[in-house]
Design a protein around this motif. Sequence first.
Motif, mmCIF file in Angstrom:
data_model
loop_
_atom_site.group_PDB
_atom_site.id
_atom_site.type_symbol
_atom_site.label_atom_id
_atom_site.label_comp_id
_atom_site.label_asym_id
_atom_site.label_seq_id
_atom_site.Cartn_x
_atom_site.Cartn_y
_atom_site.Cartn_z
ATOM 1 N N PRO A 96 39.885 -2.015 -27.940
ATOM 2 C CA PRO A 96 40.591 -2.318 -29.192
ATOM 3 C C PRO A 96 39.991 -3.553 -29.853
ATOM 4 C CG PRO A 96 41.922 -2.952 -27.302
ATOM 5 C CD PRO A 96 40.742 -2.211 -26.753
ATOM 6 N N GLN A 97 40.149 -3.650 -31.160
ATOM 7 C CA GLN A 97 39.541 -4.762 -31.908
ATOM 8 C C GLN A 97 40.070 -6.113 -31.447
ATOM 9 O OE1 GLN A 97 39.560 -4.140 -36.116
ATOM 10 N NE2 GLN A 97 38.634 -6.121 -36.605
ATOM 11 N N ASP A 98 41.311 -6.173 -30.997
ATOM 12 C CA ASP A 98 41.897 -7.455 -30.578
ATOM 13 C C ASP A 98 41.722 -7.715 -29.081
ATOM 14 O OD1 ASP A 98 43.616 -5.542 -29.602
ATOM 15 O OD2 ASP A 98 45.447 -6.445 -30.393
ATOM 16 N N PHE A 99 40.874 -6.962 -28.420
ATOM 17 C CA PHE A 99 40.647 -7.134 -26.979
ATOM 18 C C PHE A 99 40.133 -8.539 -26.697
ATOM 19 C CE2 PHE A 99 37.889 -6.881 -23.216
ATOM 20 C CZ PHE A 99 38.750 -6.322 -22.288
ATOM 21 N N MET A 100 40.690 -9.166 -25.650
ATOM 22 C CA MET A 100 40.281 -10.514 -25.267
ATOM 23 C C MET A 100 40.296 -10.617 -23.746
ATOM 24 S SD MET A 100 39.411 -13.668 -26.151
ATOM 25 C CE MET A 100 39.934 -13.912 -27.850
ATOM 26 N N LEU A 101 39.172 -10.956 -23.183
ATOM 27 C CA LEU A 101 39.078 -11.116 -21.731
ATOM 28 C C LEU A 101 38.048 -12.199 -21.449
ATOM 29 C CD1 LEU A 101 40.004 -10.184 -18.964
ATOM 30 C CD2 LEU A 101 38.273 -8.378 -19.029
ATOM 31 N N LEU A 102 38.523 -13.445 -21.383
ATOM 32 C CA LEU A 102 37.621 -14.567 -21.191
ATOM 33 C C LEU A 102 36.906 -14.471 -19.851
ATOM 34 C CD1 LEU A 102 39.675 -17.600 -22.586
ATOM 35 C CD2 LEU A 102 38.086 -16.078 -23.773
ATOM 36 N N GLY A 103 35.621 -14.780 -19.867
ATOM 37 C CA GLY A 103 34.820 -14.696 -18.655
ATOM 38 C C GLY A 103 34.089 -13.375 -18.527
ATOM 39 N N LEU A 104 34.365 -12.420 -19.417
ATOM 40 C CA LEU A 104 33.677 -11.132 -19.385
ATOM 41 C C LEU A 104 32.178 -11.341 -19.564
ATOM 42 C CD1 LEU A 104 33.982 -8.036 -19.295
ATOM 43 C CD2 LEU A 104 34.195 -8.091 -21.790
ATOM 44 N N ASN A 105 31.410 -10.690 -18.704
ATOM 45 C CA ASN A 105 29.954 -10.870 -18.730
ATOM 46 C C ASN A 105 29.317 -9.687 -18.033
ATOM 47 O OD1 ASN A 105 27.382 -11.960 -18.992
ATOM 48 N ND2 ASN A 105 27.897 -13.924 -18.071
ATOM 49 N N ASP A 106 27.996 -9.688 -17.993
ATOM 50 C CA ASP A 106 27.251 -8.723 -17.198
ATOM 51 C C ASP A 106 27.866 -8.681 -15.801
ATOM 52 O OD1 ASP A 106 25.409 -7.415 -15.597
ATOM 53 O OD2 ASP A 106 23.841 -8.908 -15.850
ATOM 54 N N SER A 107 28.173 -7.488 -15.318
ATOM 55 C CA SER A 107 28.891 -7.359 -14.044
ATOM 56 C C SER A 107 28.158 -8.015 -12.883
ATOM 57 C CB SER A 107 29.124 -5.877 -13.721
ATOM 58 O OG SER A 107 27.886 -5.190 -13.574
ATOM 59 N N LYS A 108 26.836 -8.055 -12.957
ATOM 60 C CA LYS A 108 26.057 -8.648 -11.862
ATOM 61 C C LYS A 108 26.237 -10.160 -11.794
ATOM 62 C CE LYS A 108 22.220 -6.820 -13.414
ATOM 63 N NZ LYS A 108 22.795 -5.957 -14.466
ATOM 64 N N GLN A 109 26.729 -10.777 -12.847
ATOM 65 C CA GLN A 109 26.930 -12.225 -12.891
ATOM 66 C C GLN A 109 28.320 -12.641 -12.414
ATOM 67 O OE1 GLN A 109 24.234 -14.061 -13.643
ATOM 68 N NE2 GLN A 109 23.180 -12.097 -13.921
#
Length: 256
Positions: A96-109
Motif C-alpha cells: 500500500p502507498q502508506d506502507f512503513m517499515l523502518l529498517g527494511l532493506n535487502d534481506s541479506k543485510q
Amino acid sequence: MREKSIAVIKQLFENEEITEGIFEQLKRDDRKGVQALIRKYERMQEKEAQQLIAFKEMCNFENEARKSGRKLIAGVDEAGRGPLAGPVVAASVILPQDFMLLGLNDSKQLTEKDRDYFFTVIKEQAISYQIAVISNEKIDQVNILEATKLAMYEAVRGLEQQPDHVLIDAVALPRLGISSEAIVKGDARSVSIAAASILAKVTRDRLMKEIHQEFPMYDFSSNMGYGTKKHLEGLQSHGISPYHRKSFAPIRQYIG
C-alpha cells in the motif's frame, strides 16, 4: 523524577511514556544510570531518524511510478541463484502507498530474526503477494537464469491483483506484458523489491531447513545449499542428494 527508581524510569522509556517535559527533567538527573538511559534513548532516536530517511529514499522508484499514473506497483526478487542445492524462489509483492517499515532493506543485510518479523508484517499489510518455487530438477533442465526468470514470471502472474507497473531486481522480464523496470541492486533501493527479497529468502531458508531434516549430512540448515566446507565434506562422504543441482560444475564431479 528524582524519586523514581532507575528501573521505573527504564520502564517509562521502554513503554514510550517519556514526554518532552519528563525528558528535560531526566537530563538534569545526575545519576549515572539515568544518564546511560538517556544516551541509549538518544542513540535509538538517531537510528530511527536515519532509518526514516533511508526508507523515504527507497520509496523513490515507487513515487516516480505513481507520478506517471501507476497505482498498483509490484516489487519482484529472487533467492537461491548461487547455491549448489535446493530450489530457486521468487516473490512479488504490492505494498500500500502508506506502507512503513523502518529498517527494511535487502534481506541479506538483515538478521534472521528481523527477516522473520518483516516477513510476517509484509504478508499482513501487502495488498497482494505471491511466492513461486522452481525445483532443482527444473533448474537443471533450463539453467539457473531461465529458472529464475520462470519463478519471477510465476510470482507476478500469480498475484490476486495484477499490477500496472513492476520493479524487478536486476533481471529484465520482457514477456510480462506489463510496464516494468529492472533495477540494479534493487533490493537495497526499492521498498517493494526489498519486501519481495524478504518473502523469497525467508521462504527458501525455511524450505532448506526442511530438506535438512531429511539430509542432515549436508548441513543445509546452516548453509542453505551454498558450498560451505561442511556441505562439501557431506558430498565427498555421501555423494549427491535428490536436491542437488546436477548442472552446476562443483556437483558434476560427484555424479556417478
